[in-house]
Write a protein that holds these residues in place. Structure first.
Motif, PDB file in Angstrom:
ATOM      1  N   LEU A 180       0.827  -1.202   0.000  1.00 34.98           N
ATOM      2  CA  LEU A 180       0.000   0.000   0.000  1.00 34.98           C
ATOM      3  C   LEU A 180       0.862   1.253   0.000  1.00 34.98           C
ATOM      4  O   LEU A 180       0.553   2.229  -0.690  1.00 34.98           O
ATOM      5  CB  LEU A 180      -0.930  -0.016   1.224  1.00 34.98           C
ATOM      6  CG  LEU A 180      -1.898   1.159   1.361  1.00 34.98           C
ATOM      7  CD1 LEU A 180      -2.788   1.254   0.135  1.00 34.98           C
ATOM      8  CD2 LEU A 180      -2.738   1.021   2.628  1.00 34.98           C
ATOM      9  N   TRP A 181       1.954   1.233   0.761  1.00 34.24           N
ATOM     10  CA  TRP A 181       2.862   2.380   0.783  1.00 34.24           C
ATOM     11  C   TRP A 181       3.541   2.557  -0.571  1.00 34.24           C
ATOM     12  O   TRP A 181       3.711   3.688  -1.054  1.00 34.24           O
ATOM     13  CB  TRP A 181       3.896   2.195   1.876  1.00 34.24           C
ATOM     14  CG  TRP A 181       4.990   3.229   1.869  1.00 34.24           C
ATOM     15  CD1 TRP A 181       6.295   3.049   1.527  1.00 34.24           C
ATOM     16  CD2 TRP A 181       4.867   4.612   2.208  1.00 34.24           C
ATOM     17  NE1 TRP A 181       6.993   4.219   1.637  1.00 34.24           N
ATOM     18  CE2 TRP A 181       6.139   5.196   2.048  1.00 34.24           C
ATOM     19  CE3 TRP A 181       3.799   5.408   2.625  1.00 34.24           C
ATOM     20  CZ2 TRP A 181       6.374   6.540   2.301  1.00 34.24           C
ATOM     21  CZ3 TRP A 181       4.040   6.760   2.879  1.00 34.24           C
ATOM     22  CH2 TRP A 181       5.309   7.305   2.712  1.00 34.24           C
ATOM     23  N   ASN A 182       3.927   1.479  -1.195  1.00 32.31           N
ATOM     24  CA  ASN A 182       4.568   1.567  -2.506  1.00 32.31           C
ATOM     25  C   ASN A 182       3.620   2.161  -3.548  1.00 32.31           C
ATOM     26  O   ASN A 182       4.045   2.927  -4.426  1.00 32.31           O
ATOM     27  CB  ASN A 182       5.030   0.181  -2.951  1.00 32.31           C
ATOM     28  CG  ASN A 182       6.153  -0.354  -2.086  1.00 32.31           C
ATOM     29  OD1 ASN A 182       6.901   0.404  -1.475  1.00 32.31           O
ATOM     30  ND2 ASN A 182       6.276  -1.678  -2.015  1.00 32.31           N
ATOM     31  N   ARG A 183       2.338   1.826  -3.454  1.00 32.88           N
ATOM     32  CA  ARG A 183       1.362   2.402  -4.378  1.00 32.88           C
ATOM     33  C   ARG A 183       1.193   3.906  -4.135  1.00 32.88           C
ATOM     34  O   ARG A 183       1.078   4.694  -5.089  1.00 32.88           O
ATOM     35  CB  ARG A 183       0.012   1.704  -4.226  1.00 32.88           C
ATOM     36  CG  ARG A 183      -0.023   0.288  -4.805  1.00 32.88           C
ATOM     37  CD  ARG A 183      -1.389  -0.351  -4.593  1.00 32.88           C
ATOM     38  NE  ARG A 183      -1.465  -1.656  -5.198  1.00 32.88           N
ATOM     39  CZ  ARG A 183      -1.843  -1.893  -6.441  1.00 32.88           C
ATOM     40  NH1 ARG A 183      -2.181  -0.862  -7.221  1.00 32.88           N
ATOM     41  NH2 ARG A 183      -1.900  -3.110  -6.928  1.00 32.88           N
ATOM     42  N   MET A 184       1.183   4.292  -2.886  1.00 38.30           N
ATOM     43  CA  MET A 184       1.013   5.716  -2.555  1.00 38.30           C
ATOM     44  C   MET A 184       2.195   6.538  -3.046  1.00 38.30           C
ATOM     45  O   MET A 184       2.025   7.611  -3.637  1.00 38.30           O
ATOM     46  CB  MET A 184       0.830   5.867  -1.050  1.00 38.30           C
ATOM     47  CG  MET A 184      -0.455   5.270  -0.507  1.00 38.30           C
ATOM     48  SD  MET A 184      -0.486   5.189   1.307  1.00 38.30           S
ATOM     49  CE  MET A 184      -0.385   6.920   1.741  1.00 38.30           C
ATOM     50  N   THR A 185       3.410   6.065  -2.782  1.00 35.68           N
ATOM     51  CA  THR A 185       4.594   6.822  -3.193  1.00 35.68           C
ATOM     52  C   THR A 185       4.831   6.751  -4.696  1.00 35.68           C
ATOM     53  O   THR A 185       5.540   7.585  -5.241  1.00 35.68           O
ATOM     54  CB  THR A 185       5.836   6.300  -2.460  1.00 35.68           C
ATOM     55  OG1 THR A 185       5.964   4.882  -2.669  1.00 35.68           O
ATOM     56  CG2 THR A 185       5.725   6.578  -0.968  1.00 35.68           C
ATOM     57  N   GLY A 186       4.243   5.755  -5.338  1.00 34.30           N
ATOM     58  CA  GLY A 186       4.369   5.661  -6.797  1.00 34.30           C
ATOM     59  C   GLY A 186       3.688   6.807  -7.520  1.00 34.30           C
ATOM     60  O   GLY A 186       3.959   7.050  -8.702  1.00 34.30           O
ATOM     61  N   LEU A 187       2.814   7.530  -6.820  1.00 30.92           N
ATOM     62  CA  LEU A 187       2.129   8.673  -7.417  1.00 30.92           C
ATOM     63  C   LEU A 187       2.976   9.932  -7.414  1.00 30.92           C
ATOM     64  O   LEU A 187       2.606  10.930  -8.026  1.00 30.92           O
ATOM     65  CB  LEU A 187       0.818   8.933  -6.668  1.00 30.92           C
ATOM     66  CG  LEU A 187      -0.190   7.775  -6.623  1.00 30.92           C
ATOM     67  CD1 LEU A 187      -1.374   8.137  -5.740  1.00 30.92           C
ATOM     68  CD2 LEU A 187      -0.653   7.411  -8.035  1.00 30.92           C
ATOM     69  N   LEU A 188       4.116   9.903  -6.695  1.00 28.28           N
ATOM     70  CA  LEU A 188       4.976  11.078  -6.608  1.00 28.28           C
ATOM     71  C   LEU A 188       6.004  11.046  -7.730  1.00 28.28           C
ATOM     72  O   LEU A 188       6.802  10.115  -7.824  1.00 28.28           O
ATOM     73  CB  LEU A 188       5.680  11.113  -5.254  1.00 28.28           C
ATOM     74  CG  LEU A 188       4.744  11.160  -4.039  1.00 28.28           C
ATOM     75  CD1 LEU A 188       5.526  11.027  -2.744  1.00 28.28           C
ATOM     76  CD2 LEU A 188       3.923  12.445  -4.043  1.00 28.28           C
ATOM     77  N   PRO A 189       6.031  12.069  -8.585  1.00 21.17           N
ATOM     78  CA  PRO A 189       6.876  12.012  -9.788  1.00 21.17           C
ATOM     79  C   PRO A 189       8.369  12.224  -9.557  1.00 21.17           C
ATOM     80  O   PRO A 189       9.183  11.737 -10.331  1.00 21.17           O
ATOM     81  CB  PRO A 189       6.310  13.131 -10.667  1.00 21.17           C
ATOM     82  CG  PRO A 189       5.698  14.094  -9.703  1.00 21.17           C
ATOM     83  CD  PRO A 189       5.192  13.271  -8.554  1.00 21.17           C
ATOM     84  N   GLY A 190       8.759  12.957  -8.537  1.00 24.19           N
ATOM     85  CA  GLY A 190      10.186  13.245  -8.395  1.00 24.19           C
ATOM     86  C   GLY A 190      10.545  13.805  -7.042  1.00 24.19           C
ATOM     87  O   GLY A 190       9.728  13.870  -6.119  1.00 24.19           O
TER      88      GLY A 190
END
Length: 338
Positions: A53-63
């Motif tokens: 779940l954390w990996n999915r959330m941070t995957g939305l951050l581009p840079g």
């Protein structure tokens, strides 16, 4: 004119969270974040060790800019939530922003600083859990109903879906129930069911998917102890976080125990629980090296409250002491980047 009295029963001459101290603290926090942003060549999100779940959330951050902006906003939100949670503790006899300021400062100047961590989100679920505990003890007459115990640990279980190590704080919650005389067979069973419910739902999902890999990986992360060899603690970077945390624990414990506290029994019980929390959390800084920064963030919850309590209760002019704390924190932060 209303007079304020500290933990030693002496007159308080001034408030420590005035505009000057607030601006000085915020400047120090911004300076440390600026150093981290300027000198870091990458940003760490602990993707390999984190929950899906954390990996999915941070995957939305581009840079990098978005990671630091999200981290800064979450840290401010965490500090504000801690400030609000003090309402249920009733430790301070005056309005103060010190818990908010100290939590910001300690996290921003800590070694192993990471701008965005799983604990940045899991923190809010932990506070929902602890507020239920503090609120029940403050109310006194009604105690902790089984429904409230269930709700408290249910939030803890939800937070563990983002940061699984949050489950290690369940024994601390039970200890709080015991110390506040809220622990009985019904509340203990209800609190256990609160966490079990989350993972029962999670297990049902994996049964439907015919794949238990995610569930087994979750509990493997939870029990994956990775203590650092003792000889590696001889380096400054390795020793800084646990050593500083140990100093905080000893200092707060000695000052609060050697001096007579002019406070109610309920206040002394809260202080005793917060001191026990620091000792309990200190252990995990040595057991989980990869998660040390996250546990340090949780460790700063009771430390911020206790330090604020000492600063407010001091009979001396402690503005100078607070300023020295800022200078020392900035110095440690600067040494880290040299």
């Amino acid at each position: 004119m209303r007079q304020n009295f500290g933990i030693y029963g002496k007159k308080q001459k001034q408030s420590l969270s005035g505009p000057a101290v607030t601006l000085l603290t915020l400047f120090a926090v911004l300076f440390c974040w600026g150093l981290e942003y300027h000198f870091s060549t990458h940003y760490l999100l602990n993707a390999d060790l984190s929950m899906p779940l954390w990996n999915r959330m941070t995957g939305l951050l581009p840079g990098k800019p978005s990671v630091y902006l999200a981290g800064a906003l979450l840290l401010c939100g965490m500090a504000a939530t801690l400030q609000r949670a003090n309402y249920y503790l009733i430790l301070f006899r005056e309005k103060t922003k010190l818990p908010f300021l100290l939590f910001l400062l300690l996290n921003s100047t800590s070694f192993g600083f990471i701008p965005l961590r799983p604990v940045s989100v899991a923190f809010f679920f932990l506070m929902l859990c602890m507020v239920e505990l503090f609120k029940a003890y403050r109310e006194g007459k009604t105690g902790l109903a089984p429904g409230n115990a269930y709700k408290a640990t249910f939030w803890l279980g939800v937070g563990s879906l983002i940061w699984i190590h949050l489950l290690w704080l369940l024994p601390l919650f039970w200890y709080g129930m015991y110390q506040f005389q809220l622990l009985n067979r019904r509340t203990f069973t209800a609190s256990l069911l609160g966490v079990v419910t989350i993972y029962w739902i999670m297990a049902g999902w994996y049964v439907w998917q015919h794949d238990f890999t995610g569930l087994t990986d979750t509990f493997h992360r939870w029990t994956d102890f990775n203590p650092v060899p003792i000889r590696e603690y001889l380096t400054v970077d390795r020793l800084a976080s646990p050593a500083t945390a140990f100093v905080y624990t000893v200092m707060l414990g000695l000052v609060l125990r050697l001096h007579k506290i002019n406070a109610s029994l309920r206040t002394r019980q809260f202080i005793s629980f917060l001191l026990a929390s620091t000792r309990y959390l200190l252990l995990f800084l040595f057991l989980f090296d990869a998660e040390a920064a996250d546990f340090l963030c949780i460790f700063f919850i009771p430390v911020s409250i206790l330090m604020a309590y000492l600063f407010i209760g001091s009979p001396r002019n402690i503005s100078l002491y607070y300023y020295l704390l800022l200078v020392c924190s900035l110095f440690l932060q600067t040494v880290h980047y040299v």
